[in-house]
Design a protein around this motif. Structure first.
Motif, mmCIF file in Angstrom:
data_model
loop_
_atom_site.group_PDB
_atom_site.id
_atom_site.type_symbol
_atom_site.label_atom_id
_atom_site.label_comp_id
_atom_site.label_asym_id
_atom_site.label_seq_id
_atom_site.Cartn_x
_atom_site.Cartn_y
_atom_site.Cartn_z
ATOM 1 N N GLU A 36 8.907 27.781 26.088
ATOM 2 C CA GLU A 36 9.455 28.643 27.139
ATOM 3 C C GLU A 36 10.701 29.398 26.679
ATOM 4 O OE1 GLU A 36 8.904 26.588 31.274
ATOM 5 O OE2 GLU A 36 9.337 25.028 29.777
ATOM 6 N N GLY A 37 10.998 29.327 25.402
ATOM 7 C CA GLY A 37 12.176 30.005 24.878
ATOM 8 C C GLY A 37 13.028 29.053 24.061
ATOM 9 N N GLU A 38 14.180 29.528 23.651
ATOM 10 C CA GLU A 38 15.076 28.756 22.797
ATOM 11 C C GLU A 38 15.424 27.406 23.432
ATOM 12 O OE1 GLU A 38 19.438 29.267 20.678
ATOM 13 O OE2 GLU A 38 18.472 31.014 21.568
ATOM 14 N N ASN A 39 15.394 26.366 22.599
ATOM 15 C CA ASN A 39 15.742 24.993 23.008
ATOM 16 C C ASN A 39 14.805 24.426 24.070
ATOM 17 O OD1 ASN A 39 17.986 24.861 21.230
ATOM 18 N ND2 ASN A 39 19.190 26.020 22.710
ATOM 19 N N THR A 40 13.548 24.851 24.059
ATOM 20 C CA THR A 40 12.542 24.267 24.948
ATOM 21 C C THR A 40 11.414 23.695 24.101
ATOM 22 O OG1 THR A 40 11.273 26.328 25.194
ATOM 23 C CG2 THR A 40 13.088 25.946 26.770
ATOM 24 N N TRP A 41 10.583 22.904 24.715
ATOM 25 C CA TRP A 41 9.527 22.210 23.983
ATOM 26 C C TRP A 41 8.172 22.856 24.195
ATOM 27 C CZ3 TRP A 41 10.481 16.291 25.079
ATOM 28 C CH2 TRP A 41 11.678 15.906 24.454
ATOM 29 N N SER A 42 7.392 22.817 23.138
ATOM 30 C CA SER A 42 5.997 23.244 23.186
ATOM 31 C C SER A 42 5.141 22.025 23.521
ATOM 32 C CB SER A 42 5.586 23.794 21.817
ATOM 33 O OG SER A 42 5.571 22.733 20.858
ATOM 34 N N PRO A 43 3.865 22.222 23.856
ATOM 35 C CA PRO A 43 2.979 21.071 24.016
ATOM 36 C C PRO A 43 2.955 20.182 22.765
ATOM 37 C CG PRO A 43 1.960 22.995 24.981
ATOM 38 C CD PRO A 43 3.206 23.472 24.265
ATOM 39 N N TYR A 44 3.020 20.794 21.595
ATOM 40 C CA TYR A 44 3.058 20.050 20.331
ATOM 41 C C TYR A 44 4.273 19.125 20.294
ATOM 42 C CZ TYR A 44 2.670 19.318 15.248
ATOM 43 O OH TYR A 44 2.544 18.769 13.991
ATOM 44 N N ASP A 45 5.426 19.654 20.676
ATOM 45 C CA ASP A 45 6.656 18.855 20.713
ATOM 46 C C ASP A 45 6.528 17.686 21.688
ATOM 47 O OD1 ASP A 45 8.037 20.634 18.952
ATOM 48 O OD2 ASP A 45 8.587 21.904 20.655
ATOM 49 N N ILE A 46 5.924 17.947 22.821
ATOM 50 C CA ILE A 46 5.787 16.919 23.857
ATOM 51 C C ILE A 46 4.905 15.782 23.363
ATOM 52 C CG2 ILE A 46 4.939 16.437 26.194
ATOM 53 C CD1 ILE A 46 5.801 19.433 26.809
ATOM 54 N N ILE A 47 3.827 16.089 22.662
ATOM 55 C CA ILE A 47 2.971 15.029 22.123
ATOM 56 C C ILE A 47 3.753 14.224 21.089
ATOM 57 C CG2 ILE A 47 0.812 14.473 20.938
ATOM 58 C CD1 ILE A 47 0.588 15.631 23.870
ATOM 59 N N GLY A 48 4.551 14.882 20.271
ATOM 60 C CA GLY A 48 5.410 14.161 19.326
ATOM 61 C C GLY A 48 6.397 13.259 20.048
ATOM 62 N N HIS A 49 6.924 13.728 21.154
ATOM 63 C CA HIS A 49 7.850 12.943 21.981
ATOM 64 C C HIS A 49 7.138 11.727 22.574
ATOM 65 C CE1 HIS A 49 11.105 12.230 24.869
ATOM 66 N NE2 HIS A 49 10.214 12.287 25.846
ATOM 67 N N PHE A 50 5.927 11.927 23.055
ATOM 68 C CA PHE A 50 5.127 10.790 23.554
ATOM 69 C C PHE A 50 4.971 9.732 22.453
ATOM 70 C CE2 PHE A 50 2.659 13.338 26.982
ATOM 71 C CZ PHE A 50 3.337 12.729 28.029
ATOM 72 N N ILE A 51 4.635 10.166 21.252
ATOM 73 C CA ILE A 51 4.423 9.237 20.133
ATOM 74 C C ILE A 51 5.707 8.459 19.841
ATOM 75 C CG2 ILE A 51 4.031 9.120 17.624
ATOM 76 C CD1 ILE A 51 2.017 11.490 18.036
ATOM 77 N N HIS A 52 6.812 9.158 19.767
ATOM 78 C CA HIS A 52 8.081 8.472 19.488
ATOM 79 C C HIS A 52 8.390 7.446 20.586
ATOM 80 C CE1 HIS A 52 11.954 7.831 17.685
ATOM 81 N NE2 HIS A 52 12.543 8.069 18.849
ATOM 82 N N GLY A 53 8.114 7.795 21.824
ATOM 83 C CA GLY A 53 8.328 6.863 22.938
ATOM 84 C C GLY A 53 7.462 5.626 22.826
ATOM 85 N N GLU A 54 6.234 5.809 22.385
ATOM 86 C CA GLU A 54 5.334 4.657 22.223
ATOM 87 C C GLU A 54 5.852 3.711 21.139
ATOM 88 O OE1 GLU A 54 2.674 3.910 24.253
ATOM 89 O OE2 GLU A 54 3.438 5.648 25.326
ATOM 90 N N LYS A 55 6.495 4.273 20.148
ATOM 91 C CA LYS A 55 6.998 3.450 19.036
ATOM 92 C C LYS A 55 8.320 2.767 19.363
ATOM 93 C CE LYS A 55 5.003 6.262 15.307
ATOM 94 N NZ LYS A 55 5.346 7.173 14.195
ATOM 95 N N THR A 56 9.181 3.438 20.109
ATOM 96 C CA THR A 56 10.565 2.945 20.203
ATOM 97 C C THR A 56 11.110 2.754 21.611
ATOM 98 O OG1 THR A 56 11.522 5.169 20.161
ATOM 99 C CG2 THR A 56 11.122 4.116 18.025
ATOM 100 N N ASP A 57 10.393 3.154 22.634
ATOM 101 C CA ASP A 57 11.004 3.139 23.961
ATOM 102 C C ASP A 57 10.404 2.114 24.905
ATOM 103 O OD1 ASP A 57 12.441 3.724 26.268
ATOM 104 O OD2 ASP A 57 11.778 5.789 26.428
#
Length: 175
Positions: A36-57
């Motif tokens: 959505e513009g500078e400093n926002t996330w793409s769907p790709y970023d969100i899936i990466g965020h989901f993965i990191h959460g599964e590992k560490t959160d």
């Protein structure tokens, strides 16, 4: 408002990998990596965020709450860790990794046979203070739903100028 129910929470959490896979798998990179513009996330970023959460959160924190340790303070969560990962991995690979990790975490969660007393146990969030396991698990569900909405909003905005006058009726484009 719905009263927290662990089985229902798990039912929602089980659906997220399939939902995002159905929505994103096979789409061109222009849809996957647009934001959505500078400093926002793409769907790709969100899936990466989901993965990191599964590992560490989520489950890592649940285990801290359920542990017999005197120290129940959570490690701070890095909400931007996915941005330091390989950005060239295909979305299909990320979606598969997310599904595997989520399945493993939910199998572990189910195996704990949690009762009411367990759900009332507490841990310490580094910014928010004392939280219960029930609150953590509820937040996990809401986190999934929020990012599903975010993915849809980001994708919808890719056609924001293309819809012309219909934009007035497209509330998602005005968020």
């Amino acid at each position: 408002m719905i009263t927290f129910n662990l089985n229902e929470a798990i039912n929602i959490l089980e659906r997220t990998p399939e939902t995002v896979s159905s929505l994103l798998n096979g789409l061109p990179e222009s849809w996957i990596k647009s934001n959505e513009g500078e400093n926002t996330w793409s769907p790709y970023d969100i899936i990466g965020h989901f993965i990191h959460g599964e590992k560490t959160d989520w489950m890592a924190r649940a285990k801290i709450i359920l542990s017999t340790s005197n120290t129940k303070t959570f490690e701070p969560y890095d909400r931007f860790a996915q941005q330091r990962e390989d950005q060239n991995r295909p979305i299909s690979e990320l979606l598969n990794t997310f599904k595997i990790l989520r399945d493993q975490n939910l199998m572990t969660l189910k195996s704990l046979n949690l009762g009411v007393d367990d759900l009332n146990k507490t841990g310490i969030h580094p910014e928010l203070g004392v939280v219960t396991l029930q609150q953590l698990l509820s937040a996990w569900v809401v986190h999934d739903l929020a990012h599903l909405a975010q993915i849809n909003r980001v994708m919808a905005k890719q056609y924001a100028t293309n819809v012309g006058v219909w934009k007035a009726y497209m509330g998602i484009l005005n968020q």
